[in-house]
Design a protein around this motif. Structure first.
Motif, PDB file in Angstrom:
ATOM      1  N   ASN A   1       0.828  -1.204   0.000  1.00  0.00           N
ATOM      2  CA  ASN A   1       0.000   0.000   0.000  1.00  0.00           C
ATOM      3  C   ASN A   1       0.859   1.248   0.000  1.00  0.00           C
ATOM      4  O   ASN A   1       0.632   2.194  -0.751  1.00  0.00           O
TER       5      ASN A   1
ATOM      6  N   ASN B   1     -13.919  -6.812  -6.194  1.00  0.00           N
ATOM      7  CA  ASN B   1     -12.548  -6.287  -6.309  1.00  0.00           C
ATOM      8  C   ASN B   1     -11.519  -7.365  -6.637  1.00  0.00           C
ATOM      9  O   ASN B   1     -10.318  -7.099  -6.642  1.00  0.00           O
TER      10      ASN B   1
ATOM     11  N   GLU C   1     -17.012  -7.902  -1.622  1.00  0.00           N
ATOM     12  CA  GLU C   1     -15.543  -8.004  -1.701  1.00  0.00           C
ATOM     13  C   GLU C   1     -15.120  -8.602  -3.044  1.00  0.00           C
ATOM     14  O   GLU C   1     -14.119  -8.192  -3.643  1.00  0.00           O
TER      15      GLU C   1
ATOM     16  N   GLY D   1      -7.239  -2.960   0.794  1.00  0.00           N
ATOM     17  CA  GLY D   1      -7.676  -2.148  -0.357  1.00  0.00           C
ATOM     18  C   GLY D   1      -6.851  -2.401  -1.607  1.00  0.00           C
ATOM     19  O   GLY D   1      -6.802  -1.572  -2.511  1.00  0.00           O
TER      20      GLY D   1
ATOM     21  N   LYS E   1      -6.318  -4.876  -4.913  1.00  0.00           N
ATOM     22  CA  LYS E   1      -7.123  -5.848  -5.659  1.00  0.00           C
ATOM     23  C   LYS E   1      -6.300  -7.098  -5.977  1.00  0.00           C
ATOM     24  O   LYS E   1      -5.273  -7.004  -6.669  1.00  0.00           O
TER      25      LYS E   1
END
Ligand code: PEP
Length: 258
Positions: A86, A163, A160, A122, A124
């Motif tokens: 991230n 994604n 969910e 977050g 994918k």
């Protein structure tokens, strides 16, 4: 309509200067493509993520990693966490590639943990599934797909799932130059979509993207993309050169589905 997604898996290739050169070249070649019509993802080795992130910043190209661990931090020597991905700007992560299943003891259980961890962060997940040659020859293709999909997606809900990208990669077609015929690919993609209906529901299954992977090249991408359930490609060898990957992405972008 499902948005086309083409991802390049650079595997254990490219030093930092080479990765910068490749990503700059792709950015130059592909900048005209509309990111609302096609998603382009580059998955360099961990060592080059940061530099490629800088190159593709504010472009129509997104960044992905090739794997990750499922914990956010801890005493796990050699591992990289979702939090770290991230931090570096990864929008995607490949999970359960057959090379990881084959050489690094990746199992459906670890795939499931990683998919869930990616979703929580977050990021994918591009979850890879697919049979070996022996399994295909033993008529076990659908059994393997059931196993990979049902266990990999265990305890994941429909919201969910939107994604998650599924990559169908027949192991016998990866890096071998043998591509599944468009009809072979479509047969399994359709099977996967029907399985997703059972796991989630019709609308979710219809919205989820299923990529094909296995010796995809500029000269076979169009016929693969013309199949109704093929929504993109996960590309190894042909993603390592500016010309071949940009050509392939441009061709995929020409195919407009109903
Ligand atoms: C892959 O690495 O996921 C892959 C499909 O490789 P290749 O395109 O080289 O077969």
């Amino acid at each position: 309509m499902r948005k086309t997604i083409i991802a390049g898996n650079w595997k254990m290739y490219k030093t930092i200067p080479e990765a910068i050169e490749l990503s700059n070249g792709l950015k130059r070649e592909l900048f005209k493509l509309d990111k609302d019509a096609i998603e382009i993802v580059l998955c360099p080795a961990y060592t080059a993520l940061s530099e490629v992130a800088e190159v593709v910043l504010e472009s129509n190209i997104q960044l992905g990693a090739q794997d990750m661990y499922w914990q956010d931090e801890g005493a796990f020597t050699g591992e990289v966490s979702p939090k770290m991905l991230n931090d570096i700007g990864c929008a995607f992560v490949i999970i359960g590639h057959s090379e990881r299943r084959l050489y690094f003891n990746e199992t459906n259980e670890t795939v499931n943990k990683k998919v869930k961890a990616a979703l929580s962060a977050g990021i994918k997940p591009i979850m890879c599934v697919g049979e070996t040659l022996a399994q295909r020859e033993n008529n076990e293709t659908f059994k393997v797909i059931d196993d990979h999909i049902l266990n990999g997606l265990k305890d994941i809900n429909a919201t969910e799932a939107l994604n998650i990208v599924i990559a169908y990669e027949p192991v016998w077609a990866i890096g071998t130059g043998k591509t599944a015929t468009p009809l072979q690919a479509q047969e399994v993609h359709q099977y996967i979509r029907n399985l997703l209906v059972k796991v989630f529901d019709r609308d979710t299954a219809d919205a989820m993207r299923i990529q094909y992977g296995g010796s995809v090249k500029p000269d076979n991408i169009i016929e693969l993309m013309n199949q109704p359930d093929v929504d993109g490609a996960l590309v190894g060898g042909a993603s390592l050169k500016i010309d071949s990957f940009s050509d392939l992405v441009k061709k995929a972008n020409q195919v407009r589905k109903k």
